[in-house]
Design a protein around this motif. Structure first.
Motif, PDB file in Angstrom:
ATOM      1  N   VAL A 218       0.826  -1.201   0.000  1.00 47.65           N
ATOM      2  CA  VAL A 218       0.000   0.000   0.000  1.00 47.65           C
ATOM      3  C   VAL A 218       0.864   1.257   0.000  1.00 47.65           C
ATOM      4  O   VAL A 218       0.613   2.210  -0.745  1.00 47.65           O
ATOM      5  N   VAL A 219       1.913   1.232   0.819  1.00 43.59           N
ATOM      6  CA  VAL A 219       2.771   2.415   0.940  1.00 43.59           C
ATOM      7  C   VAL A 219       3.628   2.615  -0.298  1.00 43.59           C
ATOM      8  O   VAL A 219       3.702   3.716  -0.846  1.00 43.59           O
ATOM      9  N   THR A 220       4.265   1.549  -0.759  1.00 39.80           N
ATOM     10  CA  THR A 220       5.231   1.690  -1.859  1.00 39.80           C
ATOM     11  C   THR A 220       4.575   1.778  -3.231  1.00 39.80           C
ATOM     12  O   THR A 220       5.014   2.542  -4.096  1.00 39.80           O
ATOM     13  N   LYS A 221       3.530   1.009  -3.468  1.00 39.34           N
ATOM     14  CA  LYS A 221       2.919   0.947  -4.791  1.00 39.34           C
ATOM     15  C   LYS A 221       1.808   1.968  -4.983  1.00 39.34           C
ATOM     16  O   LYS A 221       1.724   2.629  -6.024  1.00 39.34           O
ATOM     17  N   HIS A 222       0.935   2.100  -3.996  1.00 44.59           N
ATOM     18  CA  HIS A 222      -0.250   2.944  -4.160  1.00 44.59           C
ATOM     19  C   HIS A 222      -0.059   4.362  -3.620  1.00 44.59           C
ATOM     20  O   HIS A 222      -0.780   5.268  -4.040  1.00 44.59           O
ATOM     21  N   SER A 223       0.868   4.565  -2.705  1.00 39.53           N
ATOM     22  CA  SER A 223       1.003   5.875  -2.073  1.00 39.53           C
ATOM     23  C   SER A 223       2.262   6.623  -2.508  1.00 39.53           C
ATOM     24  O   SER A 223       2.227   7.842  -2.710  1.00 39.53           O
ATOM     25  N   LEU A 224       3.357   5.897  -2.651  1.00 38.48           N
ATOM     26  CA  LEU A 224       4.643   6.548  -2.875  1.00 38.48           C
ATOM     27  C   LEU A 224       4.655   7.396  -4.136  1.00 38.48           C
ATOM     28  O   LEU A 224       5.129   8.532  -4.130  1.00 38.48           O
ATOM     29  N   ARG A 225       4.127   6.861  -5.221  1.00 38.22           N
ATOM     30  CA  ARG A 225       4.211   7.567  -6.503  1.00 38.22           C
ATOM     31  C   ARG A 225       3.482   8.902  -6.452  1.00 38.22           C
ATOM     32  O   ARG A 225       3.983   9.924  -6.937  1.00 38.22           O
ATOM     33  N   ASN A 226       2.281   8.916  -5.878  1.00 36.17           N
ATOM     34  CA  ASN A 226       1.518  10.161  -5.792  1.00 36.17           C
ATOM     35  C   ASN A 226       2.105  11.119  -4.763  1.00 36.17           C
ATOM     36  O   ASN A 226       2.054  12.335  -4.939  1.00 36.17           O
ATOM     37  N   ALA A 227       2.684  10.574  -3.702  1.00 38.17           N
ATOM     38  CA  ALA A 227       3.288  11.428  -2.687  1.00 38.17           C
ATOM     39  C   ALA A 227       4.553  12.100  -3.194  1.00 38.17           C
ATOM     40  O   ALA A 227       4.956  13.144  -2.683  1.00 38.17           O
ATOM     41  N   LEU A 228       5.190  11.529  -4.203  1.00 39.59           N
ATOM     42  CA  LEU A 228       6.449  12.068  -4.708  1.00 39.59           C
ATOM     43  C   LEU A 228       6.273  13.323  -5.563  1.00 39.59           C
ATOM     44  O   LEU A 228       7.244  14.040  -5.799  1.00 39.59           O
ATOM     45  N   ILE A 229       5.066  13.596  -6.029  1.00 41.79           N
ATOM     46  CA  ILE A 229       4.874  14.736  -6.928  1.00 41.79           C
ATOM     47  C   ILE A 229       5.274  16.046  -6.265  1.00 41.79           C
ATOM     48  O   ILE A 229       6.111  16.785  -6.797  1.00 41.79           O
ATOM     49  N   PRO A 230       4.732  16.399  -5.092  1.00 44.55           N
ATOM     50  CA  PRO A 230       5.220  17.640  -4.452  1.00 44.55           C
ATOM     51  C   PRO A 230       6.636  17.504  -3.929  1.00 44.55           C
ATOM     52  O   PRO A 230       7.369  18.495  -3.848  1.00 44.55           O
ATOM     53  N   VAL A 231       7.055  16.289  -3.583  1.00 41.73           N
ATOM     54  CA  VAL A 231       8.409  16.076  -3.071  1.00 41.73           C
ATOM     55  C   VAL A 231       9.445  16.351  -4.159  1.00 41.73           C
ATOM     56  O   VAL A 231      10.521  16.896  -3.890  1.00 41.73           O
ATOM     57  N   VAL A 232       9.126  15.967  -5.401  1.00 39.14           N
ATOM     58  CA  VAL A 232      10.054  16.207  -6.503  1.00 39.14           C
ATOM     59  C   VAL A 232      10.295  17.701  -6.684  1.00 39.14           C
ATOM     60  O   VAL A 232      11.413  18.142  -6.995  1.00 39.14           O
ATOM     61  N   THR A 233       9.246  18.504  -6.495  1.00 39.30           N
ATOM     62  CA  THR A 233       9.423  19.955  -6.573  1.00 39.30           C
ATOM     63  C   THR A 233      10.441  20.425  -5.556  1.00 39.30           C
ATOM     64  O   THR A 233      11.347  21.219  -5.860  1.00 39.30           O
ATOM     65  N   MET A 234      10.297  19.953  -4.330  1.00 42.44           N
ATOM     66  CA  MET A 234      11.232  20.336  -3.284  1.00 42.44           C
ATOM     67  C   MET A 234      12.633  19.827  -3.587  1.00 42.44           C
ATOM     68  O   MET A 234      13.628  20.517  -3.323  1.00 42.44           O
ATOM     69  N   MET A 235      12.737  18.629  -4.159  1.00 41.63           N
ATOM     70  CA  MET A 235      14.053  18.089  -4.522  1.00 41.63           C
ATOM     71  C   MET A 235      14.753  18.989  -5.528  1.00 41.63           C
ATOM     72  O   MET A 235      15.945  19.277  -5.411  1.00 41.63           O
ATOM     73  N   GLY A 236      13.995  19.437  -6.545  1.00 40.89           N
ATOM     74  CA  GLY A 236      14.586  20.306  -7.549  1.00 40.89           C
ATOM     75  C   GLY A 236      15.055  21.620  -6.964  1.00 40.89           C
ATOM     76  O   GLY A 236      16.168  22.088  -7.260  1.00 40.89           O
ATOM     77  N   LEU A 237      14.227  22.217  -6.122  1.00 44.26           N
ATOM     78  CA  LEU A 237      14.609  23.482  -5.502  1.00 44.26           C
ATOM     79  C   LEU A 237      15.823  23.310  -4.599  1.00 44.26           C
ATOM     80  O   LEU A 237      16.722  24.157  -4.577  1.00 44.26           O
ATOM     81  N   GLN A 238      15.853  22.220  -3.850  1.00 42.19           N
ATOM     82  CA  GLN A 238      16.977  21.983  -2.949  1.00 42.19           C
ATOM     83  C   GLN A 238      18.257  21.710  -3.729  1.00 42.19           C
ATOM     84  O   GLN A 238      19.341  22.132  -3.314  1.00 42.19           O
ATOM     85  N   PHE A 239      18.142  21.010  -4.863  1.00 46.95           N
ATOM     86  CA  PHE A 239      19.331  20.755  -5.671  1.00 46.95           C
ATOM     87  C   PHE A 239      19.894  22.065  -6.216  1.00 46.95           C
ATOM     88  O   PHE A 239      21.109  22.288  -6.213  1.00 46.95           O
TER      89      PHE A 239
END
Length: 306
Positions: A218-239
């Protein structure tokens, strides 16, 4: 998607032009005479005048700016006033140490931040969550220069395990990358936790659990992908922040990167280097934001750009 990327790339030109104008005005407001610094303390007034004419500093500001933009458009950022070498050569020598330091810091900080944030969200308001958020708050609150000095005191001075200055071997990257990535790991942990908590409340997650699926699935397959969308934004800004904002860490560890070069250039009023570096940092942020936007569609195919 291709049209979107092309439009964003075309948008680079006016943005960089505005940044160039602001940087040009800023460096010319700095106190001190670059011609005097280039000539040396023993030079007479005539020598300073000749150097000023040679550098074009005797021209009106609008003519200096036009010459700077024209040369920059051809890849010529002038000559460093401090080293008398081409600015492009100066930056090229310093770019890779900063890039590899940024990649090293970003690698471990993103991985650790994702793990801590995910664990904190799954075990919300329990001891793993409290421990993870305590570490995150500590990482955000502790100044990078103080952390760097503490790590040097522990692992270099007392234990003698790791070197303190230079970028010759992989051991030289450990302490600077830990110092540089600590704040990023903390931010990533808190941001991931917040994103995951929102996703775990969604109907499709409750449905997956009602079907009897394993919590790990549930966490890795169904939740992780959708949760990563705002996280990727933060990753880019932090990089982008790490790539262009590692000035303090590079100064503490005497790192031969662009951050230290920028500090030295400001101290010496090296206008060509300052202007070129700030333009490069601006270009990096714009390109990183473009990559982040494209990654949205990779992570979630339902996203489309019009």
């Amino acid at each position: 998607m291709l049209n979107y990327i092309l439009k964003r790339l075309l948008g680079l030109l006016p943005t960089l032009l505005i940044v160039a104008a602001l940087v040009f005005l800023f460096v010319h407001l700095l106190p001190g005479d670059p011609a005097r610094l280039a000539a040396g303390p023993e030079a007479d007034a005539e020598t300073v005048r000749i150097i000023r004419e040679d550098l074009g500093l005797d021209l009106p500001l609008h003519q200096q700016f036009w010459r700077f933009i024209s040369n920059a458009g051809q890849g010529d950022f002038g000559t460093s006033l401090r080293s008398k070498r081409p600015v492009s050569t100066e930056i090229a020598e310093r770019f890779m140490p900063t890039l590899w330091l940024t990649v090293a810091a970003m690698g471990w900080s993103v991985l650790l931040g994702l793990v801590i944030g995910t664990v904190s969200a799954v075990w919300r308001n329990r001891w793993p969550d409290r421990l993870g958020m305590t570490l995150a708050i500590t990482g955000i609150s502790f100044p990078s220069f103080a952390l760097g000095m503490l790590l040097m005191q522990m692992f270099s001075v007392h234990l003698g395990w790791l070197p303190t200055v230079g970028a010759d071997t992989w051991k030289h990257y450990i302490l600077p990358s830990l110092t540089l990535g600590a704040g990023v790991a903390a931010v990533m942990a808190r941001f991931t936790r917040s994103s995951f908590i929102d996703i775990l409340k969604e109907d499709y997650v409750r449905t997956a659990r009602a079907k009897g699926l394993n919590e790990f699935v549930v966490v890795t397959k169904h939740s992780l992908r959708n949760a990563l969308i705002p996280v990727v934004t933060m990753m880019g800004l932090q990089f982008g922040f790490l790539l262009g904002g590692s000035i303090v860490v590079e100064k503490v560890f005497n790192w031969p990167g662009m951050g230290r070069l920028l500090v030295d250039s400001v101290e010496m009023r090296d206008f060509p280097v300052i202007q070129a570096e700030v333009l490069l940092f601006s270009l990096e942020f714009i390109l990183i934001n473009l990559v982040v936007d494209v990654l949205y569609a990779v992570i979630n195919p339902t996203i489309r750009y019009k």
